[in-house]
Design an enzyme around this catalytic site. Structure first.
Site: not given
Ligand code: THU
Length: 152
Positions: A68, A70, A105, A108
């Site tokens: 992710c 973050e 999420c 994170c």
């Molecule tokens: N994603 C993030 O980068 N940060 C989050 O906190 C939520 C989800 C990304 C992970 C994945 O590459 C995409 O969003 C779809 O879940």
């Protein structure tokens, strides 16, 4: 929506700092690598010393290997010797279009908890420089487990 300092614990972050962080996150958004979900996310992490680290999501053909935005920002900062943080700005959406607020999420949230005091660290969900919501990490991760539980 503007900053709600009363409930956010975000009084240590100025509106000017938020605007700068959102600008950095907007730039970072174009670097998101999200060929599988198409959902692009960017983050800008403010260190206590004023340094800013950005991050984007980095997906992988072996899906769970992706990371992710973050965590990318936190890991960049920590691997550069930074461990004290004030706030993080997060933004993203399908195809990099930012229509809604993009909350972090659970994984994170826990990674942020490792380095940040839950009541003092601010998580800012931005749609633009003027449109954002600010939460304390404690609001997003109440009754959390952290490194102090392993002391002694
Ligand atoms: N994603 C993030 O980068 N940060 C989050 O906190 C939520 C989800 C990304 C992970 C994945 O590459 C995409 O969003 C779809 O879940």
């Amino acid at each position: 929506m503007k900053v709600d300092f009363e409930r956010s614990g975000g009084e240590r972050v100025s509106a000017a700092q938020v605007r700068e962080l959102v600008g950095r996150a907007e730039e970072q958004l174009s670097l998101a690598y999200a060929p599988y979900s198409g959902f692009c996310v960017a983050a800008a992490l403010l260190c206590e010393d004023g340094t800013i680290y950005t991050g984007c999501n980095v997906e992988n053909s072996s899906y769970p290997a992706g990371n992710c935005a973050e965590r990318t920002a936190v890991f960049k900062a920590v691997s550069d010797g930074k461990r004290e943080f004030s706030c993080i700005v997060i933004m993203g959406g399908p195809g990099g279009r930012v229509d809604a607020y993009c909350p972090p999420c659970g994984i994170c949230r826990q990674v942020l908890r490792e380095f940040c005091r839950p009541r003092e660290f601010s998580v800012i969900l931005a749609r633009s420089r003027e449109d954002y919501r600010m939460f304390s990490l404690e609001e997003l991760l109440p009754e959390s487990f952290g490194p102090e539980f392993l002391d002694g």
